[in-house]
Design a protein around this motif. Structure first.
Motif, PDB file in Angstrom:
ATOM      1  N   PHE A  57       0.862  -1.177   0.000  1.00 44.93           N
ATOM      2  CA  PHE A  57       0.000   0.000   0.000  1.00 44.93           C
ATOM      3  C   PHE A  57       0.895   1.222   0.000  1.00 44.93           C
ATOM      4  N   GLU A  58       0.611   2.163  -0.883  1.00 45.42           N
ATOM      5  CA  GLU A  58       1.415   3.373  -0.972  1.00 45.42           C
ATOM      6  C   GLU A  58       0.708   4.540  -0.306  1.00 45.42           C
ATOM      7  N   TYR A  59       1.274   4.983   0.798  1.00 44.60           N
ATOM      8  CA  TYR A  59       0.857   6.251   1.366  1.00 44.60           C
ATOM      9  C   TYR A  59       1.502   7.374   0.556  1.00 44.60           C
ATOM     10  N   LYS A  60       1.190   8.614   0.856  1.00 45.92           N
ATOM     11  CA  LYS A  60       1.721   9.724   0.069  1.00 45.92           C
ATOM     12  C   LYS A  60       3.240   9.750   0.097  1.00 45.92           C
ATOM     13  N   THR A  61       3.835   9.469   1.251  1.00 44.33           N
ATOM     14  CA  THR A  61       5.294   9.541   1.371  1.00 44.33           C
ATOM     15  C   THR A  61       5.900   8.255   1.934  1.00 44.33           C
ATOM     16  N   VAL A  62       5.125   7.181   2.015  1.00 43.80           N
ATOM     17  CA  VAL A  62       5.588   5.955   2.661  1.00 43.80           C
ATOM     18  C   VAL A  62       5.203   4.747   1.803  1.00 43.80           C
ATOM     19  N   VAL A  63       6.128   3.804   1.672  1.00 45.92           N
ATOM     20  CA  VAL A  63       5.824   2.496   1.093  1.00 45.92           C
ATOM     21  C   VAL A  63       6.245   1.445   2.113  1.00 45.92           C
ATOM     22  N   TRP A 150      -9.252   5.996   0.927  1.00 48.02           N
ATOM     23  CA  TRP A 150      -9.001   7.254   1.625  1.00 48.02           C
ATOM     24  C   TRP A 150      -9.011   7.044   3.137  1.00 48.02           C
ATOM     25  N   PHE A 151      -9.997   6.276   3.631  1.00 52.00           N
ATOM     26  CA  PHE A 151     -10.060   6.017   5.069  1.00 52.00           C
ATOM     27  C   PHE A 151      -8.852   5.198   5.527  1.00 52.00           C
ATOM     28  N   PHE A 152      -8.484   4.186   4.748  1.00 55.96           N
ATOM     29  CA  PHE A 152      -7.345   3.367   5.138  1.00 55.96           C
ATOM     30  C   PHE A 152      -6.060   4.194   5.198  1.00 55.96           C
ATOM     31  N   ARG A 153      -5.927   5.136   4.289  1.00 53.26           N
ATOM     32  CA  ARG A 153      -4.716   5.951   4.227  1.00 53.26           C
ATOM     33  C   ARG A 153      -4.504   6.756   5.509  1.00 53.26           C
TER      34      ARG A 153
END
Length: 251
Positions: A57-63, A150-153
């Protein structure tokens, strides 16, 4: 895509790196890197057909943490000029633009058509295709829903990734796990799916992963259904030399 003399197209799927634990996954990662080192010698292109990771899962600045050897080797091969194509599977369907931006590897979310020499291919991961598997198909709609993502992020990565990794291994509906035995032509959903696709257009090879069961199954009229197996039990991969498609085992 024309094939250069003595060059080959390589295919692999369902490595599920990170499962069941990073420690137990590590030897398989080393084996896959060794395979990549071998095939890069004569590869015209490499196709990875999904579930490279057991969860991504790719967050905005985290993998997700880990997999540095795999990612580094893919970057090295791509930088050498060999094309790599990635198809998301049911375990890494939340992939964003990381592969495109960092590795220059295109990412596909559904089947794609390719022509190598005079042979036509339909290529994809294979999850949610064909009749049946309705529980997973409903679950996939939830997973790919923008609101759900969106919620998971908003979960902290330590919580979100940890929860997803646990469910990926424990929940059969999420994992898509099946008994890896041949169920018969009429009960293999991807074989039935391949037959339906051939009703509207001819392909020489319909190549998928997901099923974890390596095979080249003749469908008649110079068409074959191909499943690449996995890198958990079989350590198999596909190779096309411009004339024939084979499933081979890496040892």
């Amino acid at each position: 895509m024309p094939l250069t003399n003595n060059k080959k197209i390589y295919f692999a799927s369902d490595q599920h790196f990170g499962a069941p634990t990073p420690e137990l996954s590590f030897p398989r990662e080393q084996q896959f890197v060794a395979w990549l080192d071998e095939v890069k010698q004569d590869a015209e292109a490499i196709f990875l057909l999904g579930d490279l990771f057991d969860f991504w899962f790719e967050y905005k600045t985290v993998v997700p943490k880990g997999f540095v050897r795999i990612l580094g080797k893919l970057a090295e091969i791509r930088d050498s000029g060999i094309p790599i194509y990635f198809f998301v599977g049911n375990h890494d369907l939340w992939m964003g633009d990381y592969f495109q931006k960092e590795l220059n590897i295109p990412v596909y979310r559904d089947n794609q058509e390719f022509t190598f020499g005079d042979k036509t291919f339909l290529i994809g991961h294979g999850d949610g295709k064909g009749p049946g598997d309705k529980g997973y198909k409903r679950m996939k709609k939830v997973f790919t829903n923008p609101v759900a993502k969106w919620f998971f992020r908003w979960l902290h990565p330590d919580l979100g990734v940890g929860l997803a990794q646990y469910l990926s291994v424990k929940n059969k509906l999420i994992s898509g796990a099946e008994d890896v035995v041949f169920l018969g032509e009429e009960n293999e959903w991807l074989i039935q799916y391949a037959k339906r696709k051939l009703e509207t257009k001819h392909y020489n090879y319909l190549v998928f992963g997901h099923r974890h069961l390596p095979m080249v199954f003749p469908l008649g009229n110079n068409s074959d259904y191909v499943n690449l197996g996995d890198w958990i039990s079989y350590f198999t991969y596909g190779v096309f030399d411009g004339d024939t498609f084979e499933i081979k085992k890496y040892e």
